[in-house]
Structure formats: C-alpha cells, structure tokens
Design a protein around this motif. Structure first.
Motif, PDB file in Angstrom:
ATOM      1  N   THR B 169       0.829  -0.992  -0.222  1.00  0.00           N
ATOM      2  CA  THR B 169       0.024  -0.058   0.127  1.00  0.00           C
ATOM      3  C   THR B 169       0.859   1.238  -0.104  1.00  0.00           C
ATOM      4  O   THR B 169       2.188   1.152   0.399  1.00  0.00           O
ATOM      5  N   ALA B 171       0.925   3.628   2.130  1.00  0.00           N
ATOM      6  CA  ALA B 171       1.356   4.148   3.327  1.00  0.00           C
ATOM      7  C   ALA B 171       2.567   3.033   3.662  1.00  0.00           C
ATOM      8  O   ALA B 171       3.472   3.570   4.497  1.00  0.00           O
ATOM      9  N   SER B 310      -4.824   6.854  -0.611  1.00  0.00           N
ATOM     10  CA  SER B 310      -4.987   6.744   0.864  1.00  0.00           C
ATOM     11  C   SER B 310      -5.478   5.686   1.632  1.00  0.00           C
ATOM     12  O   SER B 310      -5.860   5.725   2.818  1.00  0.00           O
ATOM     13  N   PRO B 312      -5.706   2.355   3.310  1.00  0.00           N
ATOM     14  CA  PRO B 312      -4.926   1.578   4.013  1.00  0.00           C
ATOM     15  C   PRO B 312      -4.716   0.171   3.518  1.00  0.00           C
ATOM     16  O   PRO B 312      -4.010  -0.603   3.579  1.00  0.00           O
ATOM     17  N   THR B 347       0.381   0.859  10.054  1.00  0.00           N
ATOM     18  CA  THR B 347      -0.368   1.003   8.827  1.00  0.00           C
ATOM     19  C   THR B 347      -1.506   0.411   8.699  1.00  0.00           C
ATOM     20  O   THR B 347      -2.183   0.077   7.964  1.00  0.00           O
ATOM     21  N   PRO B 349      -4.830  -1.492   8.564  1.00  0.00           N
ATOM     22  CA  PRO B 349      -6.259  -0.707   8.168  1.00  0.00           C
ATOM     23  C   PRO B 349      -7.355  -1.023   9.315  1.00  0.00           C
ATOM     24  O   PRO B 349      -7.448  -1.991   9.874  1.00  0.00           O
TER      25      PRO B 349
END
Lengths: 121, 918
Positions: B169, B171, B310, B312, B347, B349
């Motif tokens: 991802t 992030a 953006s 996650p 990070t 989610p």
C-alpha cells in the motif's frame, strides 16, 4: 700497350653490340623455320663466318627469356631414330617484334654510316 | 662420352628450379653439349681437350643465377598426403573452396541438409531468444545487478488489489522509503490503463505510476524534456505532468520535438508532457512496456472517488531499490525484517476483522533479486518456454540424425575417392579435416539461415502472445545479444560434430585396398556401417514418438479446455464496459441509471437479451469475501458480484431453484442473494439453499446485513477455466451500498456481433456522448485467457508433425538403401522361387522391426520425461494410454507409408536384372 687496350676495347664493343643484336639474330633465324638450340648457335657461327659465337651458357638464357616474353615458343619433338630435341618457333608477337627490331637496327646502321662514313657492299 | 646430364645438373643445383623445368633444361643443355662435343672431336681435338673446352664454355657465365632470374624460384605447392605441414590458413582456404565445390555439385543434398538444419537451429534459437528476453536478460539500465525488489514474503492480501504487482500500500511504501537502510535509494511503481479518449469509445494507454525518484535511481536520462525527480513527488501534487515513452511519442506525437508542453488526457484529466524516455527503456516490468508515466501522488486526481492512494487496504504498488555498496540481499532483508513489525502496526487498516488483522501484522518485508526486473509473464510462461526448448532440441536431434544418415551415404559413395587419396599418400587427418570442413560449412549455412528464421519465428510468437484485439499488450524486446549468438554458434558446432564426424571417421577408417576392391563391385557398405544407420533411424523414431505424444497431449488439453462446460454460453455474447464518471451522477441514482442503460440496450432489435453486472465470467474483475453462517466464519472464499434481472438468461447459466432478482428487490427491502451449487454444498452443506440466510464478513464498522437466499444457480467458472468451481454469491445491483461510476453491460446478440456493436455505439452516443464505452467479446476474452495452452498446442503440434515427417524420411532412406544393397540377394531368392509378396513382407518386416524398437524406446522416454509437462496439462495425465496408443498408431502409419515405396520396388525386381547387379 695499345694492342692490349685495343683488345679490351674490342671485347667491350663486342659485348655491347652482341647484347643489342642477339635478340634480332635469333628472331630472324627462326623466321624461316623452327630450329633447336644447337642449330641456332651453329647457324649464327657459320653465317657470321665465326665473328659471332654463342656458347651454351649465353644462348639458352636468351632463348628462355624470349620464350618467357612470348616471342618464341618451344616444343619437344621426337623424330624417328633421334633423341628428342626442343624446337623453337616464332610466335605472332615474335614476328611483330622482329619487324620492329629490324627497323630499329636499320635506322641505327644508317645513322652510323652517315657519321663514320662506313658503308657495306 | 662424359655424363653431361650430371655435369649440367650439378651446375644448376643452386638455381633451385622447379623439378620438371629443371629436368627439361638439363635435357636440353646436355643435348647441346653432346652435339658440341662431337663437333669438337670431329674437328680434331682429343676427348680430354674437347671436354675441357666444353666445360669452359658452360662455366663462362653464372648459368644458375641467370636461369633462376628467368624461371623464378620454385615454391613447393601444398600436396595432399605429403608429410610436410602446410601452412594453416592456405590449407583451410583450400579446404573451404573444395567443400564449396563439392556441395555445389550436389544441390539437392545441400539444400535438404541446410534446410533441415536451418529449421532445427532456427526453432531452437527463437525459443531461446524468448527465454533470454523473459528470463535472463538484465534490465537495460546502468548496474542492474545492484537492483533488488522489496516486498512482503507472504503476498496474500485482504482488501482491494489492482495492477500486476499490487504488493504494497502507499502507506507502507512511504515508511519503507523513510526507514530502510540497506539501499542507497528506493522507488515505487504500479501499473494501470489510462483512457486517452475524452468521450465515446475508450482508447487505452498503458500507464505507469512512479514515485519521483524512479528515473534517477534507474539512471534514465530523457531524450527530450525532463523526467520526474524526488522533489516533484509529494502528497497533493495534483497533475504536474506526464513522462511519455519513446514509442508513445512516435505514435501519438509523430516524434515532434514540440511535444513538450502539449498535453495528454488521462481519464479526462489533462497532463502536460514533461519529457520522453529513451527508446531502450520499457519500465522494469519484463513482458510489458508503458506509454505514459505519471506520479503516484497524481492518483487521486485521476481516480476521483475511487482513489486508492490513501486507502490503507489498497494494494497497488511495488518497490525496488539499489543496494548500498557492501550490502547483500541477506543483510538488507534482515534490516527490513527488523522494521517490518513497526511499519505494519502503524499502517494497520482499521476496517480489518480479527483474522485479517493477524495476517497483516505478521507480514515481513524482504529483499529479492531485481536485476532482471519483475515479470508475471515470466511466471506464466517460463515452464512452457523451457518445455518448448526441449521440444525444439529434440527436433534438432532428429534432423541431425537424418543428416548423419545422408552424410553416411555420401561418405560411402566417396570411399573410393578417399581410398585413392590415402593410397597416394594423403594423411588421414588431412582428409578428416576436409570432410569436417564440409559439414562445418553446411552447419554454418544452416545456422545463418536459421538465425533469419529465428527472427521471424520469435516475432511471430511475440505477436501471438500479445493476443487478439491488442488486449494484453505484451512487449518483449527481442535482441540478438551475445548469449543468443553464442547459443546459435554452439548449436552449429554441435550439429557439425554430430553429423559430420562419425561418417568422416568411418570413411577414412577402412583400408584403401579393401575399399578399392569393394568399390569396383559398387557395394562399399559394411555391415557395421549399416548398423549405425539402423540405430540412427531407431533413435529418430523414438524421439518422434515423444514429440508426437507431447503434441497430442497439448492439443488434447486445449480441446478439453475449449469444449468444457463452463456453466455459461460463451458464443454470441458481447461485453460493453461503460464509465459515466463525467456525468457526476450521485451514488443513490447510479443503479437506476444503469438500469436505464440496460433497458435502452434491450430495446434494440439486434439484442436478444441484456443485463448489467460487475462480475463478468472470466473477466478477471470481481471480489471475494468470507461469509458467516450461524455466527461462524467459514474459511472458504466466496466470489461475489452484483447483477441485474435478466442476467441468467443473457449469460446462459440456468437457474435451478427459486427465483432471480426482480423489481421488488430494492435498496429498502430485505437483502437477498442467489448462490451457486458449490456455495450450497461447501458452505451450507445442502442441495437446496433457498430460504437459508448468511452474513458477509465485512470490514470493521460496516453494517453486517443478513442475506436471504432466494435462488440457486448452476455452477459456472468465474475466475479460471482450469480451476474447480468456486462458491459464488450474487446480489441485486439495486442493493449495492456503494455503487460505482462504471459497469459492464452483457449483451446476447441474435447473430454476429458486428451489427450489435454499431447499434450500441449509436445508442450510447444518443444517450450521452460523455459516457465512455469499450467493447469486448466474451469468446475473445476466454480465448485470450487460454493463450498459453493455445501456444503450446500449436507449437508442439507443428513440431510433432515435423518430427514425424523427418522420421519418415529417415526410415525411407534406410529402407531404400537396404533394398539397394540386397538387390543381389533378392534376385537369388526370387530366382529360387520366392514370391514378390514375400519380398514385400521382408522389407516391411524389417521396417516394422525398426519401428517397434523405436516405439518401445520412445514410450520409455516419454514416460520418464512426461512428468515435467504434467503441470501444463488440463484433465490429462502425461501417461494417458489412449494418447500413447494414438501416437504409436500414427507413427506406424507413417512408417508403413515410408517403407511402401522401397518395399514395392523390392517386390517388382526382375530376378535376372537383380542377379546381374554387382
């Protein structure tokens, strides 16, 4: 002393003349018919009444040179009852060169005559 | 008389004349001296004086030197069979000229040899070129060996995954960039297609998401304008620009230098062109190229509400970097391993449920070799390519066996010539070298022609792999690099050795006297030579069997895939992708809009049935989830999708029980679902699930609805034709909580698809030209998905056929030779009362014997190597008896055909004629 000098000068003249004319001699001798080496040397000696002599060491190199240039061509011929011999004859190129040589020689002789007053019968 | 010959010869020694000429001169001069001697004697000299005089004449000049000048120094020529070692290069040149002359004298033989070799070498080189491009060649950037890939060791993900390499991802990427130590620099990238058209039909470009530093890390200098740098890349960068590829610059901007500053439209957003990359750069994805590169931070601009930037749980990036000097992959992995827990924890989610959380937190980052880039093409095609290389290798061997047989015949025919030369003193090695030069010349000609064929074949293969309709955009840079050239050269030398050496050794091995006596009789073959030919034919048959079996296996596999019941009807189905982002329809009204489109489409006379879905079978885009039954989460993943009423009729999947969705299933009513047989069996353990309920294992914080099953559909393949049926659940489009701006209208046409496409284009343009559309045929999609199998079937079929033909030619040759050799014997037999049919049987029997041995050997070989191909087959085992049987029968038929002509010739022989034959 002058006799020795004369002999030497004669020898030199002899050599120089021979060199220039040797080719002409051989070419003209082969004009009438093919001949082998010994016959050529004999003819020269006889017709010149002994003045011009070609021995084995001087004749053959000359013949081979002429052959290399393509003016004469040699061929081995075996006649009945004889050893094989190498006969030489004129090539077409050789005939042309003979004419040329004759012309040059004639011009030379004429020039010499004018200067020295020597003439021939 | 003195020996003048000796005397003259002695004088000429120094001249170093050519022997023949010297003899002539000696003859001539000695003759002259003899005449002179006799003349001297007859003039009165005595013998001694005469001799002295003559020798003086001879020595009056340096005869040797003069003659040397005139005749020239004699250079000894290179004589075959002499003990002297001739110089290498003149000898080789002479060998080559002789070989060329020999080959020109027999154009049929030469053509057959060169062509078979060209085919064999060409096929091998083509496949090797592909393997080289896909597997071996490093990226065309400076110091590719320093490159490495950073990714999790476990690649399974929960959430949304896009692109070919959705490993990370955004992030995670940002934290890797900040905290990694082992790399002097790192970059991220991803891939997506961008629609260049602003309205109407879609025109896709291959897009590349890049982080700002990618071009600098890879050392890519622009040929025009500039590339991105790290400073360009920051969140919220908007649409600063795009960097285009050389090829795109040529096709879209005609290579105009004024392209810089012009813009490209990506999904309706304008991006100014900043620069052009060099022609040799195609990204780091081997097997694909790119058209337009744009920054990762521009993704929100292009994607709009579907942005993954953006998210996650949005997996769309891959990361590569250059190792620091002194750092190895192991050390870098250790460092990445140490920072992984912290990165994953930060990070995580928030929407993940318990199991997904556990899996996420356990992810460990590691470094993998990256000098050859990333490639899913490699993953998919590496095994088939190696298999194909083995196949072409076998074909080459068979061709070589044929050639060797031909060479043996030729060698037999030339035995007399070779025997004479050996008798005259030729060295065996010298003759061997000359025969070798002939086969080397054939091999080189074959290799040269083969290289040309290879080029054509590999271009064709790459085009074929790109699929129809330009769907897969496969790009493989085919280059004749040193590896490929070396491979071809090695093949040429190998075939030369294989083909030329044995016959040459045989030919020079027999004693000359024996050969000449045999040669006079016209039959120079020894039993031993014939045995070698038999072995070659048996080998050919065995290898051909293996190839024929493989051809039948792959063709059978493909046939099974093409004809298997996929659970839906694939012929006559058109897919129209629509995207109405630009209409800015609010989410609540999107389902109604889609339904309107479907109704307009249904109204067309060319259309039999239509529906809308986001899960086209084998279309590759769907999502899956786990379901919860009676409070328990079921481990199995269920494929899911949204459909409109009319779906089952359009796609041809039967509804087995219950009902399909209708106008009563709205956003406000009870959530309903239609499931397939596999769902019913695996998840619910029943045959009729109608009336049962389940929930979906959703993200945290999302409402978890209860779904009532209202219908049961038959099993159908949605993901991959080759795999077993998965559990599937469909929901009504009207009950989709988060409707998209795009969809797929599936259309069943009455006849051919062309008129439907035209009608649809017109209809959509009438509705609203801002809706972008794209057409695909379901049949085409499926065929493209089977590309690998089609490639294998096509190539193995072609080579199998070629192998069978070559084996037939070889068998024919041996049989014809046998008949010719035994003509005498056949004549005797027939004179003694044997019937022609018995002679026929004799020849066919011999052929049959060779065939049987070859087939048995071939079966053993096929069984032992078969397992390598097992993974590439579908619904067939490598040792399938029916296929083995078919291959044997096929080869037997070929063998019978091949030996019929010589057999009939034997049967037709007149005894008197045969007996007279020596």
């Amino acid at each position: 002393m002058s006799k020795l000098y004369m002999a030497k000068a004669n020898a030199i003249l002899d050599r120089e003349l021979k060199k220039g004319s040797a080719e002409l001699l051989i070419l003209s001798l082969l004009e009438s018919r093919p001949r082998h080496g010994y016959e050529i040397s004999q003819q020269i000696e006889q017709r010149s009444a002994g003045t011009l002599k070609f021995n084995v060491a001087s004749l053959y190199p000359l013949l081979y040179r002429l052959e290399k240039r393509g003016w004469i061509s040699g061929q081995w011929v075996e006649k009945a009852g004889q050893r094989r011999r190498r006969y030489y004859k004129l090539t077409p190129a050789g005939k042309t060169m003979l004419k040329e040589h004759r012309r040059t020689w004639a011009e030379f002789v004429t020039a010499m005559q004018r200067i020295t007053g020597v003439s021939h019968a | 008389m003195p020996d003048f010959q000796r005397i003259v010869r002695g004088r000429l020694g120094r001249a170093n004349l050519e022997p023949t000429r010297e003899s002539e001169i000696v003859d001539e001069l000695s003759q002259h001296l003899r005449d002179r001697y006799e003349s001297q004697l007859s003039s009165g000299m005595n013998e001694t004086e005469a001799e002295r005089a003559i020798i003086a004449e001879l020595d009056s000049r340096d005869l040797a030197a003069e003659l040397r000048d005139i005749e020239g120094r004699w250079k000894e020529p290179v004589a075959l069979g002499s003990n002297q070692r001739p110089e290498f290069w003149p000898a080789l040149w002479q060998d080559l000229r002789y070989a060329v002359r020999k080959l020109r004298l027999d154009p049929v033989f030469t053509t057959v040899c060169v062509l078979s070799l060209a085919l064999g070498i060409g096929a091998n080189t083509a496949i090797f070129q592909l393997i080289d491009a896909v597997r071996m060649r490093t990226l065309p950037v400076p110091h590719p060996q320093d490159l490495a890939v950073i990714r999790p060791s476990n690649l399974s993900t929960t959430g949304r995954q896009t692109g070919r390499y959705g490993y990370l991802t955004n992030a995670i990427w940002e934290r890797i960039r900040a905290r990694q130590r082992g790399f002097s620099d790192v970059f991220a990238f991803g891939n997506q297609s961008f629609n260049l058209a602003t309205r109407g039909e879609v025109r896709n470009a291959q897009g590349l998401w890049v982080s700002g530093e990618m071009f600098d890390v890879l050392g890519i200098q622009p040929v025009l304008g500039r590339v991105f740098h790290a400073s360009d890349d920051h969140p919220g960068c908007g649409a600063p620009g795009a960097v285009i590829s050389y090829r795109f610059w040529q096709t879209e901007f005609s290579g105009d230098a004024g392209a810089i500053g012009k813009s490209v439209s990506l999904e309706g957003h304008s991006f100014p062109v900043l620069g052009v990359t060099p022609a040799s750069f195609h990204g780091v994805d081997v097997g694909h190229s790119f058209d337009v590169a744009t920054l990762i931070c521009s993704e929100p601009v292009i994607a709009g509400e579907d942005s993954i930037y953006s998210m996650p749980h949005g997996w769309w990036l891959a990361v590569m970097g250059r190792l620091q000097p002194g750092w190895t992959l192991e050390i870098a992995t250790a460092q990445l391993d140490s920072i992984s827990p912290g990165i994953m924890a930060e990070t995580l989610p928030p929407v993940y449920q318990a199991e997904a959380r556990k899996q996420y937190l356990q992810k460990k980052l590691a470094a993998y070799p990256g000098s050859t880039g990333l490639s899913n093409l490699r993953r998919e095609y590496e095994s088939p390519l190696w298999l194909l290389l083995a196949v072409t290798g076998l074909v080459l061997l068979i061709a070589c066996a044929n050639l060797a047989n031909l060479m043996l015949v030729r060698a037999s025919a030339r035995e007399k010539e070779i025997a004479v030369r050996i008798a005259l003193g030729a060295a065996r090695g010298r003759i061997l070298r000359q025969l070798f030069t002939e086969s080397l010349l054939i091999a080189l000609l074959g290799a040269a022609l083969g290289t040309l064929l290879a080029r054509m074949l590999s271009s064709f293969l790459v085009r074929y792999l790109s699929g129809e309709g330009d769907v897969r955009h496969i790009f493989v840079g085919l280059v004749m690099d040193w590896r490929v050239l070396g491979f071809t050269a090695a093949l040429a030398i190998l075939t030369c050795v294989l083909v030329g050496l044995a016959p040459a050794i045989k030919a020079t091995g027999t004693a000359p006297a024996r050969v000449m006596s045999l040669a006079a009789r016209g039959m120079t073959a020894t039993r031993e030579r014939f045995g070698l030919r038999r072995i070659l034919v048996v080998a050919q048959v065995a290898l051909s069997l293996v190839l024929v079996v493989s051809a039948l296996l792959f063709s059978g596999s493909l046939r099974k895939l093409l004809t298997l019941d996929a659970g839906f009807q694939r012929e006559g189905v058109l897919i129209m992708d629509i995207d109405f982002t630009r209409l800015t329809i609010p989410p609540a009204q999107r389902a109604i809009f889609r339904q309107t489109v479907v109704e307009r489409v249904r109204a067309l006379p060319e259309v039999e049935a239509a529906a809308e879905t986001d899960a086209v079978p084998l279309g590759g885009s769907y999502w899956n989830d786990q379901v919860v039954v009676n409070g328990e989460v079921n481990k199995a993943l269920v494929d899911m999708g949204h459909i409109t009423p009319g779906y089952f009729k359009t796609i041809g999947t039967p509804l087995l029980a219950g009902r399909e969705f209708n106008q009563h299933d709205t956003a406000a009513s009870q959530k309903v679902a239609v499931v397939n047989q596999e769902f019913a069996r695996k998840i619910l353990g029943t045959e009729n699930p109608v009336g049962r309920t389940f929930k979906i294992q959703v993200y945290q914080g999302q409402p978890q609805h209860e779904y009532e099953i209202v219908g049961l559909m038959a099993n159908a393949k949605y993901y991959d034709l080759r795999q077993e049926f998965d559990p599937v659940a469909f929901y009504p489009q009207t009950q989709d909580d988060r409707p998209d701006n795009y969809g797929q209208i599936i259309v069943r046409a009455g006849g051919s698809l062309e008129p439907v496409v035209g009608a649809l284009r017109r209809t959509m343009a009438e509705m609203n030209p801002d809706i972008t559309i794209n057409f695909r045929s379901l049949d085409e999609e499926i065929r493209n998905g089977l590309l690998k199998e089609r490639l294998l079937a096509m190539l193995s079929g072609f080579f199998g056929l070629l192998a069978a033909v070559l084996a037939a030619v070889g068998l024919y040759g041996v049989m014809a030779y046998m008949v010719a050799r035994r003509t005498n014997e056949i004549g005797i037999r027939m004179a003694l009362g044997a019937a022609p049919s018995q002679m026929l049987a004799m020849v066919l029997g011999e052929a049959g014997r060779l065939l049987c041995i070859g087939v048995v050997a071939g079966i053993i070989l096929a069984l032992s190597v078969g397992r390598w191909a097992a993974s590439l087959l579908f619904a067939l085992k490598p040792y399938d008896p029916a296929i083995m049987g078919m291959a044997c029968v096929g080869l037997a038929i070929v063998a019978v055909l091949a030996s019929t002509v010589p057999a009939r010739r034997a049967a037709k022989l007149q005894p008197m004629v045969a007996l007279r034959e020596e």
